[in-house]
Design a protein around this motif. Sequence first.
Motif, short mmCIF file in Angstrom:
data_model
loop_
_atom_site.label_atom_id
_atom_site.label_comp_id
_atom_site.label_asym_id
_atom_site.label_seq_id
_atom_site.Cartn_x
_atom_site.Cartn_y
_atom_site.Cartn_z
N THR A 1 1.12 3.58 -6.92
CA THR A 1 1.36 2.96 -8.22
C THR A 1 0.74 1.57 -8.28
N ILE A 2 0.93 0.78 -7.22
CA ILE A 2 0.37 -0.57 -7.17
C ILE A 2 -1.15 -0.53 -7.23
N MET A 3 -1.74 0.45 -6.51
CA MET A 3 -3.20 0.54 -6.43
C MET A 3 -3.81 1.33 -7.59
N ARG A 4 -2.95 1.80 -8.51
CA ARG A 4 -3.39 2.64 -9.62
C ARG A 4 -4.12 3.88 -9.11
N PRO B 1 6.95 2.89 9.98
CA PRO B 1 8.07 3.54 10.67
C PRO B 1 9.16 4.06 9.73
N PHE B 2 8.84 4.22 8.45
CA PHE B 2 9.84 4.65 7.48
C PHE B 2 9.91 6.18 7.40
N TRP C 1 -5.59 7.03 0.11
CA TRP C 1 -5.46 5.82 0.92
C TRP C 1 -3.98 5.44 1.08
N ALA C 2 -3.26 5.45 -0.02
CA ALA C 2 -1.85 5.08 0.01
C ALA C 2 -1.04 6.03 0.89
N VAL D 1 8.36 8.11 -0.73
CA VAL D 1 8.75 6.99 -1.61
C VAL D 1 7.73 5.86 -1.50
N PHE D 2 7.38 5.49 -0.26
CA PHE D 2 6.44 4.39 -0.07
C PHE D 2 5.03 4.79 -0.49
N ALA D 3 4.66 6.04 -0.28
CA ALA D 3 3.33 6.50 -0.72
C ALA D 3 3.20 6.39 -2.23
#
Length: 219
Positions: A74-77, A60-61, A51-52, A67-69
């Motif tokens: 990490t946030i979503m475990r 648009p990064f 999902w991440a 990095v964002f994935a």
Amino acid sequence: MVFKRRDPKPLLRAAFEFLWPRGGWARAFHYIKHRVRRLPDTPEKIARGIWAGVFTTFTPFYGIHFVFAAFFATIMRGNILAALMATFFGNPLTYVPIGLVSLQTGHRLLGSEMQEGTERSFGGKFIDASGDLWLNLKHMVLGEPQDWTGLSVFYREIFFPYLIGGVIPGVIVATICYYLSVPLIRAYQKRRKGAIKAKFEAIKAKAAAKAIDRKKKSD
């Protein structure tokens, strides 16, 4: 170096294989799918990583999607490796439709309109913005006047609408991928455990048969 290629890959060949991997994108997709299913984690955690990764491709990064994935996973475990692999959902074959859908959604949410020619100059505005950033940083160091026109146009017409508009389609597509992934990964892991167990039982049976045969010969 131990892992250095014996025959260095030419730059043009490397660029071509980025756009079209050896064996084609279908083979690359099946390889990624195979690797994801074999990850040693729960189906839900792997799916959260997927999902991440998929959601990140609607941002648009470009260049730092990994990095964002990893950050979202990490946030979503979720499984970080699954998130990194899932960023391949965004590739040269899908980036244009993803970008256009995100841009159109963003402009509608912001109450603006895509200017005529935006579709044709989508990649060009990214190039203009990168060129502007590099030149202006250089001019700042040299104490010369800066012109941020390209970056201003890019932010107003591309980046901000893309950032806002990518959220809705990104969440929808990523959620679909999540709910499709969980049962598939669970079924694959169950089948794989059964195959490993069957193989282990076959080895045990073979070893037992050899032991009985040796005992008969010794008697």
